[in-house]
Scaffold this motif. Structure first.
Motif, mmCIF file in Angstrom:
data_model
loop_
_atom_site.group_PDB
_atom_site.id
_atom_site.type_symbol
_atom_site.label_atom_id
_atom_site.label_comp_id
_atom_site.label_asym_id
_atom_site.label_seq_id
_atom_site.Cartn_x
_atom_site.Cartn_y
_atom_site.Cartn_z
ATOM 1 N N ASN A 148 0.792 -1.229 0.000
ATOM 2 C CA ASN A 148 0.000 0.000 0.000
ATOM 3 C C ASN A 148 0.827 1.283 0.000
ATOM 4 O OD1 ASN A 148 -2.574 -1.375 0.056
ATOM 5 N ND2 ASN A 148 -2.116 -1.879 2.185
ATOM 6 N N LEU B 97 -7.699 -1.172 2.010
ATOM 7 C CA LEU B 97 -8.413 0.029 1.592
ATOM 8 C C LEU B 97 -9.918 -0.169 1.711
ATOM 9 C CD1 LEU B 97 -5.564 0.431 0.318
ATOM 10 C CD2 LEU B 97 -6.708 1.596 -1.579
ATOM 11 N N ASN B 98 -10.638 0.926 1.859
ATOM 12 C CA ASN B 98 -12.106 0.871 1.863
ATOM 13 C C ASN B 98 -12.624 0.868 0.428
ATOM 14 O OD1 ASN B 98 -12.551 0.862 4.666
ATOM 15 N ND2 ASN B 98 -12.186 3.075 4.766
ATOM 16 N N ILE C 254 -4.620 5.817 -2.588
ATOM 17 C CA ILE C 254 -4.390 4.981 -1.407
ATOM 18 C C ILE C 254 -4.570 5.803 -0.135
ATOM 19 C CG2 ILE C 254 -2.663 3.674 -0.112
ATOM 20 C CD1 ILE C 254 -1.400 2.907 -2.812
ATOM 21 N N ARG D 151 -10.637 -4.276 0.091
ATOM 22 C CA ARG D 151 -11.588 -4.364 1.210
ATOM 23 C C ARG D 151 -11.840 -5.819 1.605
ATOM 24 N NH1 ARG D 151 -16.461 -0.919 -0.144
ATOM 25 N NH2 ARG D 151 -16.986 -2.635 -1.543
ATOM 26 N N THR E 94 -3.009 -2.345 6.356
ATOM 27 C CA THR E 94 -4.456 -2.195 6.466
ATOM 28 C C THR E 94 -5.099 -2.094 5.082
ATOM 29 O OG1 THR E 94 -4.125 -0.974 8.523
ATOM 30 C CG2 THR E 94 -6.294 -0.822 7.497
ATOM 31 N N TYR F 133 -8.253 6.413 0.695
ATOM 32 C CA TYR F 133 -9.158 5.315 1.036
ATOM 33 C C TYR F 133 -8.605 4.306 2.044
ATOM 34 C CZ TYR F 133 -12.105 6.995 -2.739
ATOM 35 O OH TYR F 133 -12.908 7.764 -3.533
ATOM 36 N N GLN F 134 -7.389 4.470 2.490
ATOM 37 C CA GLN F 134 -6.871 3.557 3.505
ATOM 38 C C GLN F 134 -7.133 4.121 4.900
ATOM 39 O OE1 GLN F 134 -2.589 2.975 3.911
ATOM 40 N NE2 GLN F 134 -2.921 0.789 4.212
#
Length: 254
Positions: free
Chosen positions: A53, A141-142, A103, A81, A139, A106-107
């Motif tokens: 990421n 991403l959404n 990134i 996700r 983590t 949305y992360q």
């Protein structure tokens, strides 16, 4: 191109899944200088830089690789996700920077407090730390796998689900199938499997090229898994043609 105007093809060894010290799971010896030198010693002509990421370590590796005559595919290992790991590569610095902004947008921001999950640093050509990523990079991403693939291709990039034969974080472990409408330029397999084995166990689309990569987190792992590309030269567009077996170009997991 030869005297008759035909392109002269060459076979190039490529490992398109290599982490640097920026990845929390990357060893501290995975500094740009070591990566480039090790890849060169192992006869690799193309390397893919794919930190978790983040694309912030690509520029320096590109610069160092020029002196070794190697081509760098600047990319990232994205976590969707659905917790699927996918490789995304971009044709230039401008598109990489745009995707880095995507990134960052949305992360979710989860702090890597005290480096609990590993250090996440960008270093310069003298191995000095110039940036410390405080946000935990692993983590997801959404964004769904389809949404991320769409954005990658909007920017002219390549989208490759990673290590599809793994029991975690692969498209088949997380989803069990290839989502309708997902456009993949290839799929990656681990260095411990063969193309025949993977195709016998997983529903790999017939028209998809499989490439083998190392997913290296330590210098010794670089090049343990690789593919052979047939190209007229090492460039982003030639790699794209090879992944799709177009115009005499090709890519094969070894």
């Amino acid at each position: 191109m030869d005297l008759k105007g035909a392109y002269v093809m060459e076979t190039v060894k490529a490992d398109l899944h290599i982490h640097t010290v920026l990845s929390p799971c990357g060893d501290l010896d995975m500094i740009p200088r070591n990566i480039v030198n090790t890849a060169y010693k192992k006869g690799l002509g193309i390397i893919g830089i794919t930190d978790h990421n983040s694309l912030r370590q690509v520029d320096l590796i590109e610069k160092l690789a020029v002196g070794k005559g190697m081509f760098v595919l600047g990319g990232v290992e994205i976590t969707t996700r659905e917790e699927v790991h996918c490789l995304a590569f971009f044709p230039d610095r401008e598109t990489r920077n745009i995707f880095q902004e995507y990134i960052d947008e949305y992360q979710p921001v989860i702090q890597n407090k005290d480096g609990k999950f590993g250090y996440q640093v960008v270093v310069d050509e003298y191995d000095q730390i110039v940036y410390n990523e405080e946000k935990l990079l692993i983590t997801g991403l959404n964004r769904s796998i389809n949404q991320i693939e769409t954005e990658v291709h909007r920017l002219g990039g390549l989208f490759i689900p990673a290590h599809i034969n793994r029991s975690v974080n692969s498209i088949f472990s997380q989803l069990g199938f290839v989502p309708p409408g997902l456009q993949c330029d290839a799929m990656g397999i681990t260095c411990f499997a063969t193309e025949i084995e993977v195709k016998s166990k997983f529903p790999v689309p017939k028209n998809i090229t499989l490439i083998k990569n190392s997913d290296a987190h330590y210098p010794d792992d670089i090049g343990k898994g690789y593919s052979e590309f047939m190209l007229s030269k090492c460039s982003f567009d030639e790699v794209r043609l090879a992944l799709h077996n177009l115009e005499g170009r090709s890519a094969k997991a070894i």
